[in-house]
Design a protein around this motif. Sequence first.
Motif: not given
Length: 208
Positions: A68-72
């Motif tokens: 997964p590519e998770i940003d915040y």
Amino acid sequence: MPLLFKKDCHNGGIVAVWQITEPVEELLEELALRDCELSRVSSFKLDKRKAEFLATRCLIKEVLGITPEIDYQDSGKPVLQNADYNLSISHTKGYAAIVLSKGQYAGIDIEYPSDRVQRVYERFVSLDEQQFIPEGQRVEYYTLIWCLKEAMFKMFDEQSIIFNEHLVCRPFKFDEEGELKALYRKEKEVELSYRFSTVNGFYLVYHC
């Protein structure tokens, strides 16, 4: 790292829990992280925090088949960039939990029951909610209500939420698993259903 709990939700969502048993180095080997994520891992001082961060991503990879590519967001809310799901994350003492939702809302929390909730329950349990809690099961009910309201807090992503005022838990009966109904009432009113389970001694509440 055993997958302890996985459930497919009726609307195409997924909820899952993983027991974290691997060292940080082994978890890193399972993932193809972006430079920004590697920098975030390096910024954590404790291996426990690093393992939680990495195990969450390993768990998503396990159920979706992709790293997964998770940003915040500024609030800290995670956003899954490379799959069409809303995401919520939780950790507790060696476990990572996720919910992936196809709907508007995603929320999850996982906690161990503890006597400490009795010392702070007035911060998150209203007077009305106290009326349906049995005298001999206060720890169980307080912990489950805390999980519920933490999941709601993550879902609505509003920093000024007052837990014992804006988040309302409807009366329920404690069991190994079941349904919770709750009302969010700040600026707008939204009533939603949640599921809860007790697994390996911890309590899990989620909406997907």
